[in-house]
Write a protein that holds these residues in place. Structure first.
Motif, PDB file in Angstrom:
ATOM      1  N   VAL A  12      44.091  36.610  37.623  1.00 40.57           N
ATOM      2  CA  VAL A  12      45.061  36.636  39.004  1.00 40.57           C
ATOM      3  C   VAL A  12      44.080  38.331  39.110  1.00 40.57           C
ATOM      4  CG1 VAL A  12      47.082  36.041  38.293  1.00 40.57           C
ATOM      5  CG2 VAL A  12      46.833  38.065  37.548  1.00 40.57           C
ATOM      6  N   LYS A  13      44.344  38.473  40.651  1.00 45.34           N
ATOM      7  CA  LYS A  13      44.458  39.599  40.858  1.00 45.34           C
ATOM      8  C   LYS A  13      45.489  41.121  40.901  1.00 45.34           C
ATOM      9  CE  LYS A  13      41.559  37.871  44.819  1.00 45.34           C
ATOM     10  NZ  LYS A  13      41.709  37.402  46.292  1.00 45.34           N
ATOM     11  N   ASP A  50      55.586  24.398  23.428  1.00 52.50           N
ATOM     12  CA  ASP A  50      54.461  24.441  22.321  1.00 52.50           C
ATOM     13  C   ASP A  50      52.897  24.684  23.373  1.00 52.50           C
ATOM     14  OD1 ASP A  50      55.860  23.561  20.091  1.00 52.50           O
ATOM     15  OD2 ASP A  50      54.740  21.501  21.089  1.00 52.50           O
ATOM     16  N   SER A  51      53.497  25.070  24.510  1.00 49.58           N
ATOM     17  CA  SER A  51      51.231  25.632  24.888  1.00 49.58           C
ATOM     18  C   SER A  51      51.785  27.061  25.532  1.00 49.58           C
ATOM     19  CB  SER A  51      51.441  24.895  25.531  1.00 49.58           C
ATOM     20  OG  SER A  51      50.359  23.765  25.519  1.00 49.58           O
ATOM     21  N   LYS A  52      51.432  27.466  25.798  1.00 53.40           N
ATOM     22  CA  LYS A  52      51.286  29.268  27.198  1.00 53.40           C
ATOM     23  C   LYS A  52      50.153  29.398  27.839  1.00 53.40           C
ATOM     24  CE  LYS A  52      51.395  30.633  22.076  1.00 53.40           C
ATOM     25  NZ  LYS A  52      50.233  31.291  21.443  1.00 53.40           N
ATOM     26  N   ILE A  53      50.787  29.987  28.910  1.00 57.64           N
ATOM     27  CA  ILE A  53      50.123  30.175  30.107  1.00 57.64           C
ATOM     28  C   ILE A  53      49.235  31.757  30.006  1.00 57.64           C
ATOM     29  CG2 ILE A  53      50.364  30.791  32.575  1.00 57.64           C
ATOM     30  CD1 ILE A  53      50.185  28.586  32.004  1.00 57.64           C
ATOM     31  N   GLU A  54      48.637  32.283  29.741  1.00 55.33           N
ATOM     32  CA  GLU A  54      47.895  33.837  30.387  1.00 55.33           C
ATOM     33  C   GLU A  54      47.343  33.417  31.097  1.00 55.33           C
ATOM     34  OE1 GLU A  54      43.832  33.444  28.066  1.00 55.33           O
ATOM     35  OE2 GLU A  54      44.078  34.982  26.946  1.00 55.33           O
ATOM     36  N   LEU A  55      47.839  34.625  31.521  1.00 54.28           N
ATOM     37  CA  LEU A  55      47.271  35.848  32.923  1.00 54.28           C
ATOM     38  C   LEU A  55      46.218  36.340  32.423  1.00 54.28           C
ATOM     39  CD1 LEU A  55      50.220  36.438  35.023  1.00 54.28           C
ATOM     40  CD2 LEU A  55      48.977  34.280  34.715  1.00 54.28           C
ATOM     41  N   LEU A  56      44.895  36.536  33.122  1.00 52.89           N
ATOM     42  CA  LEU A  56      44.118  37.135  33.441  1.00 52.89           C
ATOM     43  C   LEU A  56      44.222  38.397  34.548  1.00 52.89           C
ATOM     44  CD1 LEU A  56      42.038  34.632  31.962  1.00 52.89           C
ATOM     45  CD2 LEU A  56      42.208  36.702  30.212  1.00 52.89           C
ATOM     46  N   GLU A  57      43.787  39.727  34.609  1.00 54.26           N
ATOM     47  CA  GLU A  57      43.533  40.418  35.489  1.00 54.26           C
ATOM     48  C   GLU A  57      41.985  41.547  34.588  1.00 54.26           C
ATOM     49  OE1 GLU A  57      45.969  43.581  37.790  1.00 54.26           O
ATOM     50  OE2 GLU A  57      45.592  43.896  35.951  1.00 54.26           O
ATOM     51  N   ALA A  58      40.681  41.520  35.565  1.00 56.71           N
ATOM     52  CA  ALA A  58      39.934  42.508  35.042  1.00 56.71           C
ATOM     53  C   ALA A  58      40.345  43.647  35.446  1.00 56.71           C
ATOM     54  CB  ALA A  58      39.078  42.019  36.537  1.00 56.71           C
ATOM     55  N   THR A  59      39.963  44.970  34.263  1.00 52.17           N
ATOM     56  CA  THR A  59      39.757  46.279  33.975  1.00 52.17           C
ATOM     57  C   THR A  59      38.963  47.095  34.727  1.00 52.17           C
ATOM     58  OG1 THR A  59      39.247  45.968  31.574  1.00 52.17           O
ATOM     59  CG2 THR A  59      41.666  45.809  32.157  1.00 52.17           C
ATOM     60  N   ASP A  60      37.628  46.004  35.173  1.00 53.34           N
ATOM     61  CA  ASP A  60      36.177  46.801  35.158  1.00 53.34           C
ATOM     62  C   ASP A  60      35.634  45.761  36.295  1.00 53.34           C
ATOM     63  OD1 ASP A  60      34.506  48.678  33.799  1.00 53.34           O
ATOM     64  OD2 ASP A  60      33.396  47.087  34.972  1.00 53.34           O
ATOM     65  N   PRO A  61      35.290  46.671  37.200  1.00 53.41           N
ATOM     66  CA  PRO A  61      34.112  44.838  38.175  1.00 53.41           C
ATOM     67  C   PRO A  61      33.110  44.282  37.441  1.00 53.41           C
ATOM     68  CG  PRO A  61      34.334  47.620  38.783  1.00 53.41           C
ATOM     69  CD  PRO A  61      35.287  47.464  37.456  1.00 53.41           C
ATOM     70  N   SER A  62      33.164  45.184  36.239  1.00 55.09           N
ATOM     71  CA  SER A  62      31.651  44.100  35.508  1.00 55.09           C
ATOM     72  C   SER A  62      32.354  42.871  34.708  1.00 55.09           C
ATOM     73  CB  SER A  62      31.007  44.833  34.172  1.00 55.09           C
ATOM     74  OG  SER A  62      31.985  45.589  33.687  1.00 55.09           O
ATOM     75  N   SER A  63      34.181  42.657  34.495  1.00 56.42           N
ATOM     76  CA  SER A  63      34.027  41.919  33.673  1.00 56.42           C
ATOM     77  C   SER A  63      34.202  40.213  34.124  1.00 56.42           C
ATOM     78  CB  SER A  63      35.751  42.046  33.790  1.00 56.42           C
ATOM     79  OG  SER A  63      36.280  40.634  33.742  1.00 56.42           O
ATOM     80  N   PRO A  64      34.217  38.869  33.414  1.00 54.25           N
ATOM     81  CA  PRO A  64      33.992  37.897  33.806  1.00 54.25           C
ATOM     82  C   PRO A  64      34.557  37.734  34.680  1.00 54.25           C
ATOM     83  CG  PRO A  64      34.201  38.315  31.004  1.00 54.25           C
ATOM     84  CD  PRO A  64      34.233  40.294  31.555  1.00 54.25           C
ATOM     85  N   ILE A  65      35.797  38.691  35.259  1.00 52.67           N
ATOM     86  CA  ILE A  65      37.659  37.785  35.448  1.00 52.67           C
ATOM     87  C   ILE A  65      36.809  38.115  37.004  1.00 52.67           C
ATOM     88  CG2 ILE A  65      39.796  38.048  35.624  1.00 52.67           C
ATOM     89  CD1 ILE A  65      39.135  35.795  34.101  1.00 52.67           C
ATOM     90  N   ALA A  66      36.515  39.729  37.125  1.00 55.03           N
ATOM     91  CA  ALA A  66      36.562  40.290  38.128  1.00 55.03           C
ATOM     92  C   ALA A  66      35.225  38.839  39.463  1.00 55.03           C
ATOM     93  CB  ALA A  66      36.227  42.040  38.189  1.00 55.03           C
ATOM     94  N   LYS A  67      34.166  38.800  38.220  1.00 66.75           N
ATOM     95  CA  LYS A  67      32.947  37.835  38.969  1.00 66.75           C
ATOM     96  C   LYS A  67      33.651  36.529  39.195  1.00 66.75           C
ATOM     97  CE  LYS A  67      29.618  40.180  36.420  1.00 66.75           C
ATOM     98  NZ  LYS A  67      29.013  40.131  35.310  1.00 66.75           N
ATOM     99  N   PHE A  68      34.325  35.712  38.307  1.00 63.04           N
ATOM    100  CA  PHE A  68      35.662  34.527  39.133  1.00 63.04           C
ATOM    101  C   PHE A  68      36.292  34.816  40.420  1.00 63.04           C
ATOM    102  CE2 PHE A  68      38.934  31.056  38.891  1.00 63.04           C
ATOM    103  CZ  PHE A  68      38.315  30.635  38.190  1.00 63.04           C
ATOM    104  N   LEU A  69      37.132  35.566  39.921  1.00 69.59           N
ATOM    105  CA  LEU A  69      37.958  36.430  41.645  1.00 69.59           C
ATOM    106  C   LEU A  69      37.169  36.321  42.963  1.00 69.59           C
ATOM    107  CD1 LEU A  69      40.722  38.595  39.880  1.00 69.59           C
ATOM    108  CD2 LEU A  69      40.722  36.734  40.188  1.00 69.59           C
ATOM    109  N   ASP A  70      36.483  37.614  42.767  1.00 63.39           N
ATOM    110  CA  ASP A  70      35.021  37.599  43.886  1.00 63.39           C
ATOM    111  C   ASP A  70      34.385  35.929  44.008  1.00 63.39           C
ATOM    112  OD1 ASP A  70      35.218  40.090  43.998  1.00 63.39           O
ATOM    113  OD2 ASP A  70      33.242  40.531  42.889  1.00 63.39           O
ATOM    114  N   LYS A  71      34.123  34.887  43.289  1.00 63.43           N
ATOM    115  CA  LYS A  71      33.443  33.639  43.667  1.00 63.43           C
ATOM    116  C   LYS A  71      34.516  32.937  43.995  1.00 63.43           C
ATOM    117  CE  LYS A  71      29.826  32.882  40.563  1.00 63.43           C
ATOM    118  NZ  LYS A  71      29.325  32.158  38.860  1.00 63.43           N
TER     119      LYS A  71
END
Ligand code: ZN
Length: 133
Positions: A12-13, A50-71
């Protein structure tokens, strides 16, 4: 042994906006927020049966999540399988020809030891293995 889908990871952004949206969507409140320093991500968890949802937000531009969001933009990022013994599963999967991102488990969010498989060897699906500590 892989036992169940532990969680689905969603990139997520804007964490606060997404938490509010998922609280309405799922009809439940976020039960945990946690920063994983080593991955430069902020996480938030929701229990869904029984399952979960995990939201992921980047804390830094070098984060793998930041790269994923860019792409790819926000949305589905990875599936996490709960395993009984993560070392044994990593050995089994490596032997079977899967490409590992992490050769050995590392500390993840939500009190887990985790390791990722490369999507190149899983038909494009980013797979996380996790074991409760
Ligand atoms: Zn995850």
């Amino acid at each position: 042994m892989i036992r169940k889908i532990e969680h689905l990871g969603i990139a997520v952004k804007n964490m606060e906006e997404s938490i509010a949206m998922y609280e309405t969507l799922l009809g439940t409140t976020c039960y945990k927020k946690e920063i994983v320093e080593s991955e430069f991500v902020r996480t938030a968890f929701f229990q869904v049966g029984d399952s979960k949802i995990e939201l992921l937000e980047a804390t830094d531009p070098s984060s793998p999540i930041a790269k994923f969001l860019d792409k790819k933009g926000s949305g589905f990022h990875h599936v996490a399988f709960d395993v009984e013994d993560i070392e044994t599963e990593l050995k089994r999967l490596k032997k079977a020809g899967f490409q590992l991102i992490h050769e050995s488990p590392k500390d993840g969010a939500d009190n887990k030891r985790i390791a990722f498989l490369h999507p190149k060897s899983t038909d494009g699906l980013l797979v996380e293995l996790c074991q409760e500590k």
